[in-house]
Design an enzyme around this catalytic site. Structure first.
Site, short mmCIF file in Angstrom:
data_model
loop_
_atom_site.label_atom_id
_atom_site.label_comp_id
_atom_site.label_asym_id
_atom_site.label_seq_id
_atom_site.Cartn_x
_atom_site.Cartn_y
_atom_site.Cartn_z
N GLY A 50 0.78 -1.22 0.00
CA GLY A 50 0.00 0.00 0.00
C GLY A 50 0.81 1.27 0.00
O GLY A 50 0.27 2.36 -0.23
N CYS A 56 -26.79 -9.52 -18.15
CA CYS A 56 -26.07 -9.27 -19.39
C CYS A 56 -26.97 -9.65 -20.57
O CYS A 56 -27.54 -10.75 -20.60
CB CYS A 56 -24.77 -10.08 -19.43
SG CYS A 56 -23.90 -10.00 -21.01
N CYS A 93 -24.99 -12.94 -22.36
CA CYS A 93 -24.82 -14.25 -21.71
C CYS A 93 -25.82 -14.51 -20.59
O CYS A 93 -25.88 -15.62 -20.05
CB CYS A 93 -23.40 -14.41 -21.19
SG CYS A 93 -23.01 -13.36 -19.77
N CYS A 116 -21.74 -7.65 -19.90
CA CYS A 116 -20.56 -7.91 -19.08
C CYS A 116 -19.45 -6.95 -19.46
O CYS A 116 -19.14 -6.77 -20.65
CB CYS A 116 -20.05 -9.34 -19.29
SG CYS A 116 -21.15 -10.63 -18.70
N CYS A 168 -17.66 -13.08 -20.81
CA CYS A 168 -18.98 -13.14 -21.45
C CYS A 168 -18.98 -14.13 -22.61
O CYS A 168 -19.90 -14.96 -22.73
CB CYS A 168 -19.37 -11.74 -21.94
SG CYS A 168 -21.05 -11.62 -22.59
#
Length: 616
Positions: free
Chosen positions: A47, A257, A260, A278, A284
């Site tokens: 970080g 979606c 799909c 997607c 997808c």
């Protein structure tokens, strides 16, 4: 990292290129070594933003030179690269960048996450599960999470070093106040490894849970800011969120979606109204081809973090009946073993210029000047001592330039003292000189131990933030993480200082001077500090407004067992608020005693002039 599956990536970070490696191409070996060293440091300190010597890359705008440099530095000829641009593998940017990397390093290339070892991404973590064989490199547009709350680069660095993220918590508080929820999407702030706050730029909130204890290595490259940071495998990554306001991912109820039929993926606008698709085009396509483990995907999707409107905080001011009387819930402190005083100042002195103590002779009231005849330095204050007991208010009075505010600034640490010591009963039972403590520790003392009310409210408030948000800043700095608890406390304090609760969520810059001062007083009292320092608290206010602030302070000091120091040039303010008083002239204390006695029977000619001015 110790897992053997990351041997290749770590080897590239700590080692040199193989003897048979391909030509450097876009990035020479010295540049690669510098980036590898920075990346290794970033892996060791999760970080933390590591600076590196970035160079301009001959690539199109939007290709992410920072991400590209990291990829070129860590990838090898045995790797396979995949590039995602906003979830799409087949876009112009993704395709050209993938080919550029492959041709430059002679590595393999693929649009299949399962085949890739290094994935460079802009905006997404792939929907496919990533494992120990993957290195995910992010093109970062905005690496600094504090940029929205702090413009100073140096101050941002200090805040990271000290873990001082209260301003970030205030930004989340204000977001909830305005919108009833935290609306931040890309760049949602997270705490990495329990230490550093990091912006999850460029990924959306949907992908944030995938960083927590991930199996893969995450490397973030920001070319413009010349920063690299990392989230190694198995690292804790926690979204910043209040205890009573759950973290949520983006989701529209009932959305699927159009291609799909998936409802457990991150969806984006498909180009026609109401249609979504997607974001991860590879996933997808594989779902449509029945070449994806959709059951495993659903188990790892953040379905438990979908929006729950009934659990969200709503913008509301706690009703009066929900609040308790602050005076009832905050009993006066009882005496315990230890010093009888709460604050003790011993021999404080401040010299502006050269010479230090050697500059003092020839200055002071008896010489009629604060300018050293020996060095030309200004002796702003010298040999000032006092102590204040709990429940007592001490006044420090003098004309402008007498040194009274200098003493206060030295005592609180805003200005380094040339000489003297400051002791707080709550710090090491009063044995330690707080001026000898590290600056970060002294700043922490100002949260719950020694609060200051400044002459100019802008010095003690963030005028861009709401009244409640300013109080939230003090409370979150003290460790409070309950949104509703913070709002109740802010409402109690604002009600007590007679700020209308209808203005609780208004920015402080819209307030009058007197109301700003009341908000500053409420903020100072938020954590019940045992020591309260007030520097010219009514200067600059209209007479009627000043009288109201004085009445407020008088009642607040009477009901709290705090040790207060009140600095003013106005004897009427000192008389109204304090028990004892020090009179300062040209940096020295010329008289001290009970305030009533000094006002009715001043001995020093200077004190007599001050009293005469107050009686006019």
């Amino acid at each position: 990292m110790t897992t053997t599956a990351h041997t290749s990536a770590i080897g590239m970070l700590v080692g040199e290129a193989d003897a048979g490696s391909p030509p450097a191409g876009l990035l020479d070996e010295s540049a690669k070594r510098e980036i590898r060293r920075a990346s290794l440091t970033a892996v060791c300190v999760p970080g933390y933003q590591v600076p590196f010597g970035s160079r301009e890359m001959p690539v199109a705008r939007g290709w992410g030179s920072g991400g590209l440099q990291v990829t070129l530095a860590v990838i090898g000829a045995d790797d396979t690269v995949k590039v995602i641009d906003q979830g799409d593998d087949a876009g112009v940017n993704a395709t050209n960048l993938r080919r550029l990397i492959a041709q430059t390093t002679r590595c393999g290339e693929s649009a299949d996450t399962r085949e890739a070892t290094v994935v460079q991404t802009r905006h997404r973590v792939p929907e496919e599960a990533l494992g120990a064989q993957h290195v995910l490199v992010y093109q970062v547009p905005v690496p600094e999470p504090l940029r929205g709350v702090q413009k100073s680069v140096a101050e941002c660095a200090r805040m990271h070093a000290e873990g001082d993220y209260s301003a970030m918590w205030v930004s989340l508080y204000e977001d909830i106040v305005r919108n009833g929820m935290i609306t931040a999407s890309t760049g949602y702030p997270v705490l990495v490894g329990g230490r550093y706050v990091m912006a999850t730029s460029p990924i959306p909130r949907w992908d944030v849970p995938r960083l927590h204890r991930s199996q893969h290595l995450n490397l973030f490259g920001a070319g413009r800011e010349k920063r690299i940071y990392a989230v190694p495998p198995h690292t804790d990554v926690r979204p910043l969120t209040f205890d009573d306001v759950p973290f949520e991912v983006e989701h529209t109820p009932g959305a699927i979606c159009k291609f799909c039929g998936s409802d457990d993926v991150y969806l984006v606008d498909a180009g026609t109204e109401g249609n979504l698709a997607c974001s991860d085009t590879e996933w997808c396509a594989r779902v449509q081809e029945q070449d994806a483990d959709t059951a495993a995907h659903r188990r790892r999707a953040p379905m438990d973090l979908l929006p729950a409107p009934q659990a969200r905080a709503r913008r509301s001011t706690p009703p009066p009946e929900a609040r308790t009387d602050e005076r009832a819930e905050s009993p006066r402190r009882t005496s315990t073993a230890g010093p009888e005083w709460a604050l003790r100042v011993e021999g404080i002195g401040k010299v502006h210029g050269s010479g230090g103590a050697a500059a003092v002779p020839g200055t002071g009231p008896e010489h009629g000047t604060a300018i050293s005849p020996a060095t030309g330095a200004v002796v702003a204050a010298w040999d000032v001592s006092f102590d204040v007991a709990p429940g007592e208010a001490l006044g420090v009075i003098g004309e402008s330039g007498s040194g009274k505010s200098t003493v206060l600034r030295c005592a609180v640490g805003d200005e380094p003292a040339t000489a003297g010591r400051v002791h707080l009963a709550t710090v090491d039972d009063g044995m330690s000189d707080v001026l000898e403590l590290p600056a970060a520790v002294r700043r922490r003392l100002r949260i719950g131990t020694m609060a200051v009310v400044h002459q100019d409210p802008a010095a003690g408030l963030d005028l861009r933030v709401s009244a409640g948000g300013n109080i939230a800043e003090r409370l979150t700095a003290a460790g409070r993480r309950g949104y509703h608890d913070i709002r109740r406390r802010a409402a109690e304090l604002l009600d007590r200082v007679e700020v209308p609760l209808a203005r609780m969520d208004d920015p402080v810059h819209t307030f009058s001077g007197g109301m700003r001062q009341r908000v500053q007083i409420a903020k100072a009292l938020a954590t019940e500090p045992p020591v309260l320092l007030l520097d010219e608290p009514t200067t600059g206010l209209d007479a009627s407004v000043a009288a109201g602030v004085l009445d407020l302070l008088r009642s607040l000091l009477a009901e709290r067992d705090v040790a207060a120091v009140v600095v003013s040039h106005d004897f009427s303010v000192i008389e109204a608020l304090t028990d004892r008083t020090l009179v300062m002239q040209l940096g020295r204390v010329v008289e001290q005693g009970l305030t009533d006695q000094l006002f009715h029977d001043p001995h020093h000619p200077y004190t007599q002039r001050l009293v005469a001015a107050a009686r006019r």
